[in-house]
Design a protein around this motif. Structure first.
Motif, PDB file in Angstrom:
ATOM      1  N   LYS A  17      41.590 -25.922  11.050  1.00 35.77           N
ATOM      2  CA  LYS A  17      41.122 -26.074   9.674  1.00 35.77           C
ATOM      3  C   LYS A  17      41.233 -27.521   9.203  1.00 35.77           C
ATOM      4  O   LYS A  17      40.339 -28.034   8.509  1.00 35.77           O
ATOM      5  CB  LYS A  17      41.920 -25.161   8.740  1.00 35.77           C
ATOM      6  N   GLU A  18      42.315 -28.177   9.567  1.00 32.93           N
ATOM      7  CA  GLU A  18      42.494 -29.574   9.151  1.00 32.93           C
ATOM      8  C   GLU A  18      41.459 -30.475   9.819  1.00 32.93           C
ATOM      9  O   GLU A  18      40.983 -31.440   9.210  1.00 32.93           O
ATOM     10  CB  GLU A  18      43.917 -30.020   9.470  1.00 32.93           C
ATOM     11  N   ARG A  19      41.101 -30.173  11.048  1.00 43.52           N
ATOM     12  CA  ARG A  19      40.028 -30.933  11.702  1.00 43.52           C
ATOM     13  C   ARG A  19      38.696 -30.687  11.013  1.00 43.52           C
ATOM     14  O   ARG A  19      37.879 -31.608  10.847  1.00 43.52           O
ATOM     15  CB  ARG A  19      39.931 -30.556  13.171  1.00 43.52           C
ATOM     16  N   LEU A  20      38.453 -29.445  10.624  1.00 42.29           N
ATOM     17  CA  LEU A  20      37.206 -29.130   9.931  1.00 42.29           C
ATOM     18  C   LEU A  20      37.102 -29.874   8.603  1.00 42.29           C
ATOM     19  O   LEU A  20      35.998 -30.182   8.134  1.00 42.29           O
ATOM     20  CB  LEU A  20      37.101 -27.617   9.681  1.00 42.29           C
ATOM     21  N   PHE A  21      38.245 -30.175   7.975  1.00 39.63           N
ATOM     22  CA  PHE A  21      38.212 -30.880   6.696  1.00 39.63           C
ATOM     23  C   PHE A  21      37.601 -32.268   6.827  1.00 39.63           C
ATOM     24  O   PHE A  21      37.109 -32.829   5.841  1.00 39.63           O
ATOM     25  CB  PHE A  21      39.628 -30.989   6.120  1.00 39.63           C
ATOM     26  N   LEU A  22      37.611 -32.849   8.013  1.00 41.01           N
ATOM     27  CA  LEU A  22      37.022 -34.174   8.186  1.00 41.01           C
ATOM     28  C   LEU A  22      35.530 -34.176   7.866  1.00 41.01           C
ATOM     29  O   LEU A  22      34.978 -35.212   7.491  1.00 41.01           O
ATOM     30  CB  LEU A  22      37.259 -34.666   9.612  1.00 41.01           C
ATOM     31  N   LEU A  23      34.855 -33.026   8.035  1.00 39.67           N
ATOM     32  CA  LEU A  23      33.422 -32.982   7.732  1.00 39.67           C
ATOM     33  C   LEU A  23      33.155 -33.264   6.262  1.00 39.67           C
ATOM     34  O   LEU A  23      32.366 -34.162   5.936  1.00 39.67           O
ATOM     35  CB  LEU A  23      32.835 -31.631   8.150  1.00 39.67           C
ATOM     36  N   PRO A  24      33.798 -32.544   5.316  1.00 38.36           N
ATOM     37  CA  PRO A  24      33.582 -32.914   3.917  1.00 38.36           C
ATOM     38  C   PRO A  24      34.376 -34.144   3.485  1.00 38.36           C
ATOM     39  O   PRO A  24      33.968 -34.853   2.550  1.00 38.36           O
ATOM     40  CB  PRO A  24      34.065 -31.676   3.150  1.00 38.36           C
ATOM     41  N   GLY A  25      35.506 -34.418   4.144  1.00 39.25           N
ATOM     42  CA  GLY A  25      36.399 -35.451   3.654  1.00 39.25           C
ATOM     43  C   GLY A  25      36.138 -36.842   4.163  1.00 39.25           C
ATOM     44  O   GLY A  25      36.694 -37.808   3.630  1.00 39.25           O
ATOM     45  N   ASN A  26      35.286 -36.991   5.185  1.00 37.19           N
ATOM     46  CA  ASN A  26      35.175 -38.289   5.839  1.00 37.19           C
ATOM     47  C   ASN A  26      33.728 -38.647   6.165  1.00 37.19           C
ATOM     48  O   ASN A  26      33.458 -39.338   7.136  1.00 37.19           O
ATOM     49  CB  ASN A  26      36.022 -38.271   7.122  1.00 37.19           C
ATOM     50  N   SER A  27      32.789 -38.177   5.340  1.00 41.35           N
ATOM     51  CA  SER A  27      31.372 -38.374   5.662  1.00 41.35           C
ATOM     52  C   SER A  27      30.579 -39.099   4.579  1.00 41.35           C
ATOM     53  O   SER A  27      29.415 -39.425   4.796  1.00 41.35           O
ATOM     54  CB  SER A  27      30.704 -37.011   5.911  1.00 41.35           C
ATOM     55  N   ALA A  28      31.166 -39.313   3.411  1.00 41.63           N
ATOM     56  CA  ALA A  28      30.392 -39.853   2.285  1.00 41.63           C
ATOM     57  C   ALA A  28      29.979 -41.297   2.526  1.00 41.63           C
ATOM     58  O   ALA A  28      30.721 -42.098   3.095  1.00 41.63           O
ATOM     59  CB  ALA A  28      31.212 -39.745   1.008  1.00 41.63           C
ATOM     60  N   LYS A  29      28.778 -41.622   2.078  1.00 41.67           N
ATOM     61  CA  LYS A  29      28.225 -42.969   2.222  1.00 41.67           C
ATOM     62  C   LYS A  29      27.699 -43.416   0.857  1.00 41.67           C
ATOM     63  O   LYS A  29      27.105 -42.628   0.138  1.00 41.67           O
ATOM     64  CB  LYS A  29      27.092 -42.975   3.243  1.00 41.67           C
ATOM     65  N   ALA A  30      27.947 -44.675   0.512  1.00 39.89           N
ATOM     66  CA  ALA A  30      27.434 -45.181  -0.764  1.00 39.89           C
ATOM     67  C   ALA A  30      27.515 -46.699  -0.800  1.00 39.89           C
ATOM     68  O   ALA A  30      26.496 -47.394  -0.728  1.00 39.89           O
ATOM     69  CB  ALA A  30      28.199 -44.567  -1.946  1.00 39.89           C
ATOM     70  N   THR A  31      28.722 -47.246  -0.881  1.00 37.56           N
ATOM     71  CA  THR A  31      28.906 -48.660  -1.186  1.00 37.56           C
ATOM     72  C   THR A  31      28.314 -49.577  -0.125  1.00 37.56           C
ATOM     73  O   THR A  31      27.544 -50.496  -0.422  1.00 37.56           O
ATOM     74  CB  THR A  31      30.411 -48.963  -1.324  1.00 37.56           C
ATOM     75  N   VAL A  32      28.691 -49.360   1.129  1.00 36.57           N
ATOM     76  CA  VAL A  32      28.226 -50.242   2.201  1.00 36.57           C
ATOM     77  C   VAL A  32      26.722 -50.157   2.356  1.00 36.57           C
ATOM     78  O   VAL A  32      26.038 -51.183   2.542  1.00 36.57           O
ATOM     79  CB  VAL A  32      28.933 -49.881   3.522  1.00 36.57           C
ATOM     80  N   GLN A  33      26.186 -48.960   2.253  1.00 35.75           N
ATOM     81  CA  GLN A  33      24.736 -48.778   2.400  1.00 35.75           C
ATOM     82  C   GLN A  33      23.968 -49.537   1.312  1.00 35.75           C
ATOM     83  O   GLN A  33      22.929 -50.136   1.576  1.00 35.75           O
ATOM     84  CB  GLN A  33      24.379 -47.288   2.350  1.00 35.75           C
ATOM     85  N   ALA A  34      24.504 -49.497   0.088  1.00 32.86           N
ATOM     86  CA  ALA A  34      23.849 -50.231  -1.004  1.00 32.86           C
ATOM     87  C   ALA A  34      23.949 -51.739  -0.807  1.00 32.86           C
ATOM     88  O   ALA A  34      23.049 -52.489  -1.195  1.00 32.86           O
ATOM     89  CB  ALA A  34      24.471 -49.834  -2.340  1.00 32.86           C
ATOM     90  N   ALA A  35      25.053 -52.183  -0.181  1.00 36.54           N
ATOM     91  CA  ALA A  35      25.274 -53.623  -0.024  1.00 36.54           C
ATOM     92  C   ALA A  35      24.436 -54.228   1.098  1.00 36.54           C
ATOM     93  O   ALA A  35      23.945 -55.357   0.971  1.00 36.54           O
ATOM     94  CB  ALA A  35      26.758 -53.886   0.230  1.00 36.54           C
ATOM     95  N   ILE A  36      24.251 -53.499   2.210  1.00 35.64           N
ATOM     96  CA  ILE A  36      23.596 -54.118   3.373  1.00 35.64           C
ATOM     97  C   ILE A  36      22.289 -53.432   3.760  1.00 35.64           C
ATOM     98  O   ILE A  36      21.599 -53.908   4.660  1.00 35.64           O
ATOM     99  CB  ILE A  36      24.543 -54.136   4.590  1.00 35.64           C
ATOM    100  N   GLY A  37      21.936 -52.333   3.095  1.00 34.14           N
ATOM    101  CA  GLY A  37      20.746 -51.585   3.502  1.00 34.14           C
ATOM    102  C   GLY A  37      19.461 -52.375   3.423  1.00 34.14           C
ATOM    103  O   GLY A  37      18.526 -52.151   4.205  1.00 34.14           O
ATOM    104  N   ALA A  38      19.383 -53.326   2.484  1.00 35.01           N
ATOM    105  CA  ALA A  38      18.146 -54.090   2.295  1.00 35.01           C
ATOM    106  C   ALA A  38      18.090 -55.364   3.138  1.00 35.01           C
ATOM    107  O   ALA A  38      17.039 -56.018   3.202  1.00 35.01           O
ATOM    108  CB  ALA A  38      17.981 -54.441   0.815  1.00 35.01           C
TER     109      ALA A  38
END
Length: 529
Positions: free
Chosen positions: A338-359
């Motif tokens: 169960k703790e390993r499964l938590f990595l899917l919701p807990g360690n997948s979010a993307k936002a800051t870096v993508q906004a900074a270098i995506g362009a």
């Protein structure tokens, strides 16, 4: 520019609050406001604000990484050191390679361009993950095994790896000049392991030096007088590390900021506790600016043609490459399934870096740059809100709850004080003590009088006078005095009970003794002698 700042702060704040009341992560409302205010919507933000977006995002990320450092637990990191280190490399590399292979298959990218896209999409968002993990720590989820600490550390290390690899790949794709040493032509990727180690080691070392310097200035030399000044000076030093790393990229500025917070706990825990409160306040403003500007940077017009393909690439990258990395990183550890499964919701979010270098690939003329930008925007829109919702939703289902360590994390709790008073002059002293405690803790007060049929006019006047600047309620109840006080304290979940004790015989003396003997909440007895 001032108009734009007002719009960002006011509309962003109320949109976040509205989203929260609708049981939606606040950042969703803030991102939508950014889309509406930005070039894709009503175009109400001045070009000067959009031009400064990268610097404003850097400030916000500095704040959240300092919060992360101030919330790390050395004991838990030692316990999960191998897992934390593995989480810093294996999931990120797994996702980057999986995305690269998918981009070659469905977008006809070559491998370097596909890997460039993988570095962008594989980077984790400190703006989503750090607040989520710190909230879990404040509630006790996963703290027994140090799971939030491992995720926080691994997230910071993985961004160091992917940003370095991104920089090298971008240089390879935009220049034809090889690295030549004498008669040898050197592939830059060969130097990548050395650069990564250098960035990490120097980042940690510089964080250690800055932490010692801050303790010297703020504690031993006492250059500051209050928490606000402590926070301003510390934030200025931390932002200086970010700026310095931009000009001399031999160390990771963001990792140095996080290390500074961590070593401040080790060097002076009282200072770290004060700074946690100060940076909590800074984050309330920084998160609005960060997510509104994220929304303003999203290019909606280029999403249509790549939406379906983008979802496929994100799914394969996360469920394939990243999941394999999670499995390998936690192999042989004491983490449950169960703790390993938590990595899917807990360690997948993307936002800051993508906004900074995506362009950047598009701006530098990399073939497929427009598609890369579209996929970066899509990853923000899909994973940032999903991650912010999934972390608190799945933590109670997948993690074990442990005891919260208040020395390592700020525990947000509303302070409510219960003042139990009679109609004697001692009541005024009890009310004054309650008011002083409430002012120190920014708390509220409940004034309780167990009625015996007395005239309450004088008592009500004392309440209004003593608690004029304190949010309070005045309750008049009937019943056994001790039982009524204890029941009221439990019902309203008060933090402390304040009551008086007169030296002569009377109800106050017996009541105070009864409350002290039976109360599960701390009680303060004001002596009337």
């Amino acid at each position: 520019m001032l108009t734009g700042i007002i719009l960002i702060l006011l509309i962003g704040f109320f949109a976040g609050q509205l989203a929260q009341r609708l049981k939606i992560p606040p950042l969703v409302g803030m991102i939508l406001v950014g889309i509406a205010l930005g070039p894709q919507g009503w175009d109400l933000l001045a070009p000067s604000i959009l031009g400064a977006a990268d610097d404003l995002r850097a400030i916000a990320v500095m704040v959240i990484l300092m919060k992360a450092g101030l919330g790390l637990d050395r004991e838990k990191l030692q316990q999960q050191g191998r897992v934390a280190l593995s989480l810093g490399f294996l999931p990120a590399l797994g996702e980057a390679i999986a995305v690269a292979l998918m981009a070659m298959a469905v977008l006809n990218f070559n491998f370097p361009t596909g890997l460039l896209l993988g570095c962008i999409l594989g980077a984790e968002s400190p703006a989503v993950i750090v607040p989520g993990m710190l909230r879990l720590k404040s509630l006790g989820w996963g703290v027994k095994k140090g799971i939030p600490d491992a995720i926080l550390t691994g997230s910071a290390l993985s961004d160091v790896l992917l940003l370095l690899l991104f920089s090298l790949l971008l240089a390879m794709l935009t220049t034809s000049q090889p690295m030549i040493f004498g008669n040898f032509t050197l592939n830059p990727l060969i130097l990548l392991p050395l650069q990564i180690m250098g960035q990490i080691v120097l980042g940690v070392l510089i964080g250690w030096i800055v932490a010692r310097l801050l303790v010297l200035l703020l504690v031993k030399q006492k250059w500051t007088e209050n928490t606000v000044q402590d926070t301003i000076i510390t934030a200025s030093f931390a932002l200086g590390l970010v700026v310095l790393a931009r000009h001399w990229p031999i160390f990771s500025g963001y990792l140095a900021v996080m290390a500074t917070g961590f070593f401040l706990i080790e060097r002076d825990a009282p200072l770290a506790r004060r700074l946690r409160g100060g940076f909590d306040g800074l984050w309330r403003v920084a998160e609005i600016v960060l997510f509104v500007l994220l929304g303003a940077s999203i290019q909606l017009g280029v999403l249509g043609d790549t939406f379906g393909v983008g979802l496929l690439i994100l799914a394969v990258g996360t469920l394939g490459g990243r999941s394999l990395g999670w499995f390998l990183a936690t192999w042989g550890s004491n983490w449950t399934v169960k703790e390993r499964l938590f990595l899917l919701p807990g360690n997948s979010a993307k936002a800051t870096v993508q906004a900074a270098i995506g362009a950047l690939p598009l701006a530098l003329g990399v073939p497929g740059g427009e598609t890369i930008l579209a996929l970066a925007a899509l990853s923000i829109l899909i994973t940032a809100p999903l991650g912010a919702w999934a972390i608190p939703t799945f933590a109670p289902k997948l993690l074990e709850r442990g005891e919260v360590d208040p020395t390592k994390v700020a525990v947000a709790r509303k302070i409510t004080l219960l003042a139990a008073v009679d109609t004697s002059p001692l009541a005024r002293k009890v009310l004054q003590t309650t008011a002083a405690l409430a002012r120190r803790s920014d708390g509220e007060a409940i004034v309780l009088h167990v009625s015996q049929g007395e005239d309450l006019a004088q008592l009500q006047a004392w309440v209004q006078q003593s608690l004029a600047d304190i949010r309070h309620r005045f309750l008049i109840l009937e019943g056994p005095i001790v039982e009524t006080i204890l029941t009221t304290a439990a019902t309203h979940e008060v933090s402390e009970i304040i009551l008086g004790k007169r030296p002569q015989a009377g109800w106050s003396g017996s009541v105070s003794e009864g409350v002290l003997a039976q109360s599960s909440q701390p009680a303060i007895v004001v002596d009337g002698g």
